[in-house]
Motif scaffolding. Sequence first.
Motif: not given
Lengths: 377, 408
Positions: B309-338
């Motif tokens: 389902n390439p176009l749909e998943s392309l949309s999903r994937s590009y719509a949710s890159v890290l810089l397009n996500l709010g602070l809550e997600h960034k907190v989770a991402n950074m904590s996970e990396l740590i």
Amino acid sequence: MSQKTSFLDLIKELAKIADRGWSEVATHLPPGRIPIGYFCPYVPEELLQAAGTVPLRLMDMPVKISHAQAHLPAYCCHLVKSSLENYLRGDLDFLQGIVFSQSCDTMKGLADIWTIEGRLPFQFNLMVPTRLNSPLARDYFRIEVENLKAALEKKLGKISDESLKEAVRLFNQIRKRLRTLYARMRLDPGRLPGKGLAQIVQAGYLMDRDQYLQLLTGLLDSWPDQSAGKTPEVPLYLSGNIVHSGDWFSLIEEAGGRIVYDDLCSGARTLRLTIKEEGDPLDALVDRYFTNYLCPTKHQGIEAHQELLLKEVQESGAKGVIFLFYKYCESYYFDYPDLKKLLEGKGFPTLLLEIEDPSQAREQMKIRLQAFVEMLS
Amino acid sequence: MATKKTAPKSYREIESVKAYRRLMQGYYLMATHPKWFGKKTAWITSGGPVEPLYAMGVLPFYPENYGAMCGAGREAVSLCETAEAQGYSRDLCSYARLDIGSSISGKGPLGVLPKPNFLVCGNNICGTVIKWYEIQARKFQVPLFFLDTPFIHKELTDHTIQYVRRQMEEYVAFLEKACRRPFSEKRFLKVSARSVEAVSLWKEILELSRSRPAPFAAFDAFIHMAPIVTLRGTGWAVRYYKKLKKELENRVKNGQGAFAREEIRLIWDNIPIWYDIRNLSQLLARHGAVLVADTYTSAWTLKPLDLANPLESLSRSYASVLLNLGLEHKVANMSELIKQYQADGFIMHSNRSCKTYSLGQYDLKKKVTELTGKPGLIIEADHTDSRSYAPSQVEKQIETFVEMARTR
Ligand code: SF4
Ligand code: SF4
């Protein structure tokens, strides 16, 4: 004579409202109406009104910044800094909620910090699409507005079509009066200083809109028949964001200029928001953002901003254009060089003034304004 | 500013770097002389969907990657000044400024950049790119395709996916018109499969640094990320990352780290300070500290495309890159990396050129420390404009911080 007195009284009253701090705004709300804050004209005020709220616009109240630094880097516009400051100090605790709308990166960041602090019982982030020349964006935005409506209804009860239509009529009436006011200012420029106009416009964002419409109507009705006499000032167009402090207008007038029209985000630009009163009111609310160019944070084709600004400047009778931008505002500063080139190519000299903290930098601006106006006269 | 060109002795040079250089030279030869290769070129933002471009045989050029090159080569300031002389404010993103400056003056590390055939702009990284691409579209008088991906403060809604997906269809139609030929689903699937493979390889490479010592420091990742950005969807990127991965797996097997000394493990947030990478890397190395991961290069570990389902998943994937996500997600991402990288702390670059990345960092720092118990440091700079950088102050801050992290 009594007509003249009441005209002056109304001017004074509106100026007083414009000068209110948040605590005074809070104490002057009509009973039963719930105060909700918002920043940007992409938030349909009509919907907030229909939900039984008083929409109050956050527009850079003078405040000393001391809490906001712990959350924001220095490179943010003052609108965002001062609003966060007000919020953190608790000045906005009387609000029952806030509606953010997607505009620039700084505002997006502010919305998240606002959520984390969680001081208000209600926050809605209205995701206004950016590509406003596309029917796909229109379909998307319609759903976003429906979601805002549903969220308001959940909190405040059903919003009927009739109440929405009524709110639409109210805001259209307000815009109609403001349009008349701008026209009067051109015909009778000696009647009211620019600062007075700015305060009238500002007052509208800080009070109950039914009362505001009454005041505006009274003002226009009492406008003296005889012109106050023409003033010889140099006509100018003022272009910029939400920089609606009366002080700018005074400064420009002290330098010998006069604003004949503007596209301030809090000023004449909002006249482009007039809505169709027939048909489905939600459709009408949505459609207006797609038929008019409003803001450089949005994309409506690569020439939209230039075309509209040039047209308005030409129609206004201005001899030159003053750009008044918040420092660090990317959306405006990216457009600026091409706008300047275009306008100057068409014979309209321009002057750029940058505002970091509106309560400062008066003197230096005055000198630059004087030199600019002199060149034009 | 320290500008020593030699790598610190404790640093272990990556052997694949030679292959990396050849690959990027080849790419830039094509990008600067597309006509020799019979190619059309499109300028595209770093978060723009590139797979459909490669599927159409169009060569993508990334002004942001070019910006990084100008920054690392210390050519950014003069290009920025050219733009500033035209009225572009110094407060604007320096990637944009230098790109505009370079297209005005025809100067820069690659000389005169060829005029693109069209532009593709995605606002999933920031709002800056909209204005920047509008300017370039006016300048070059070429078509602009704009993919609008509403910001995700909390969750990705169905109507957002539908909105992005329908735009992907428009994108395909736009490409067909611009290239005057039909879009081949078959080629698109092939490119997407390569993209999936490169992204997984890149992800695996970055994850190798979860082991101690880390075989691949963030400073290495900043360099070797170029193919995942520019050549994602090509066989070249896949081949290159296979080679790199093999080399790094060997390091892990032999217990070799990117640096001989690794006492403190840190995470980096935001775009690198391109003109000072080497100096900072040496500074950290002197204190036995290594940046083992970062939020920037890991942004290209996009959600895997679903080839059914390439176009749909392309949309999903590009719509949710890290810089397009709010602070809550960034907190989770950074904590996970740590957690995943067993880090002792994190350094955040408050980047005055990139508001989208930098707004909210103070709250991010506070929340992440609350959640993980690890300290964070915020340093101020600009990713390419060195005029806004006080190196000695930053060096001092980092030294104090590393010593503090050591005692925690
Ligand atoms: S003034 Fe500019 S930077 Fe500030 S909120 Fe408005 S658009 Fe954003
Ligand atoms: S503002 Fe940030 S994300 Fe946007 S182009 Fe500049 S560096 Fe990239």
